[in-house]
Design a protein around this motif. Structure first.
Motif, PDB file in Angstrom:
ATOM      1  N   ALA A   1      21.882  28.471  -1.397  1.00 37.88           N
ATOM      2  CA  ALA A   1      21.338  28.661  -0.049  1.00 37.88           C
ATOM      3  C   ALA A   1      19.816  28.673  -0.030  1.00 37.88           C
ATOM      4  O   ALA A   1      19.208  28.686   1.037  1.00 37.88           O
ATOM      5  N   CYS A   2      19.199  28.675  -1.212  1.00 39.83           N
ATOM      6  CA  CYS A   2      17.740  28.873  -1.274  1.00 39.83           C
ATOM      7  C   CYS A   2      16.979  27.663  -0.746  1.00 39.83           C
ATOM      8  O   CYS A   2      17.340  26.528  -1.028  1.00 39.83           O
ATOM      9  N   SER A   3      15.916  27.946  -0.051  1.00 39.73           N
ATOM     10  CA  SER A   3      15.035  26.860   0.365  1.00 39.73           C
ATOM     11  C   SER A   3      14.075  26.577  -0.797  1.00 39.73           C
ATOM     12  O   SER A   3      13.906  27.390  -1.702  1.00 39.73           O
ATOM     13  N   ARG A   4      13.442  25.418  -0.722  1.00 38.76           N
ATOM     14  CA  ARG A   4      12.459  25.037  -1.743  1.00 38.76           C
ATOM     15  C   ARG A   4      11.369  26.111  -1.840  1.00 38.76           C
ATOM     16  O   ARG A   4      10.921  26.484  -2.913  1.00 38.76           O
ATOM     17  N   ARG A   5      10.948  26.606  -0.694  1.00 43.47           N
ATOM     18  CA  ARG A   5       9.896  27.613  -0.630  1.00 43.47           C
ATOM     19  C   ARG A   5      10.326  28.898  -1.352  1.00 43.47           C
ATOM     20  O   ARG A   5       9.571  29.480  -2.131  1.00 43.47           O
ATOM     21  N   GLU A   6      11.576  29.305  -1.118  1.00 38.96           N
ATOM     22  CA  GLU A   6      12.059  30.534  -1.768  1.00 38.96           C
ATOM     23  C   GLU A   6      12.026  30.397  -3.287  1.00 38.96           C
ATOM     24  O   GLU A   6      11.658  31.322  -4.001  1.00 38.96           O
TER      25      GLU A   6
END
Ligand code: GLU
Length: 308
Positions: free
Chosen positions: A105-110
């Protein structure tokens, strides 16, 4: 896949059509071509347009046009990754059914905020494992990642020597199906190299850190492991990898003999002074007959010439 006869050596050049050919990709084309032809091998061309959002309109045509104008002769038809999604999906399904991949579920930013990889400049940040044991409450899956185990993955590079990476420590579980629905380069390249029967991969050393991920996928998918040779990657005066923007126009507009001689010199080969004046057939005849792996500079990066 393209009806080319069996031979002991099957090489390839696999440009990403994000812009016209630049000096760095010309070096990979020349190195892979000469290594294949000097071994009487097959040399295939593959347009790595799997990353459709990054493909530049007209770039694939421009690359093919430049390669043809420079006198490269490839075997069989050009393969396009954008037409091969079903193959990538089939490989992905095999990984999914064996639990080798998991949704994330992680975004690139996270991921970027959490930790940095060993070489943040040319690689992606290390994935900290947030979703490997299940999605956090209320989060929807975005991408799918390959589960990696701690331990060194090593291979013998024909030029750079032994190269090892602990994927868990340096890269983490890596993306095979992206949040935008496209399959990742790492999966596509492994599926394609196997299907095209590639035995030898000659490419720039900017990709050497991707190789352990590709070996990991080959192992999980039961695919053969090709031999690797990573050429020095061309960098500019400030040590940055050449981008399609900085060198593209120069190569496109140049006399092929001038650019090819510069690429041969970059690769440590010793073209005679008059090679630049000869016709392209002669130039290639000389280059194939005199190709010497022993002369290749054993470096990961080398400055691109400024005067070609
Ligand atoms: N498409 C990649 C690039 O242009 C090369 C991939 C490969 O040779 O494995 O950088």
């Amino acid at each position: 896949m393209n009806g080319v006869a069996e031979t002991a050596y099957r090489g390839r050049f696999a440009p990403s059509p994000t812009g016209p050919l630049h000096f760095g990709s010309l070096v990979a084309a020349v190195g892979s071509y000469l290594d294949a032809r000097a071994a009487n091998g097959v040399w295939l061309l593959r347009m790595e347009d799997v990353d459709a959002p990054r493909a530049a309109p007209g770039a694939a045509q421009s690359i093919l046009h430049t390669l043809a104008r420079f006198g490269f002769v490839w075997d069989g038809e050009v393969a396009y990754q954008s037409r091969r999604t079903a193959r990538y999906r089939a490989a992905f399904e095999r990984l999914r059914l064996t639990g080798a991949v998991f949704p994330c579920a992680c975004s690139r930013r996270e991921v970027a905020d959490s930790t940095l990889g060993a070489d943040a400049r040319w690689s992606t940040p290390r994935y900290p494992g947030t979703c490997r044991d299940g999605l956090p409450e209320g989060r929807a899956p975005r991408a799918w990642r390959m589960r990696v185990e701690p331990g060194l993955i090593c291979f013998e590079d024909a030029l750079q020597g032994r190269y090892c990476q602990d994927l868990a420590a340096e890269v983490g579980d890596f993306v095979v199906l992206r949040a935008d629905g496209y399959f990742a380069y790492q999966l596509a390249v492994v599926v394609d190299d196997a299907e095209q029967g590639i035995t030898h991969i000659v490419r720039g050393a900017d990709l050497i850190a991707s190789t352990p991920r590709q070996l990991c996928l080959q192992q999980r998918l039961g695919l053969p492991q090709p031999a690797y040779l990573h050429l020095p990657a061309a960098v500019d005066a400030s040590g940055e990898k050449l981008s399609k923007q900085t060198r593209a126009r120069a190569i496109d507009a140049m006399r092929p003999q001038t650019a090819l001689t510069a690429a041969l010199e970059f690769l440590g080969q010793q073209p005679p002074a008059d090679l630049m004046e000869t016709d392209l057939d002669n130039l290639w005849r000389w280059a194939i007959a005199h190709w010497q792996r022993d002369l290749l500079p054993r470096r990961r990066v080398a400055p691109a010439p400024t005067d070609y």
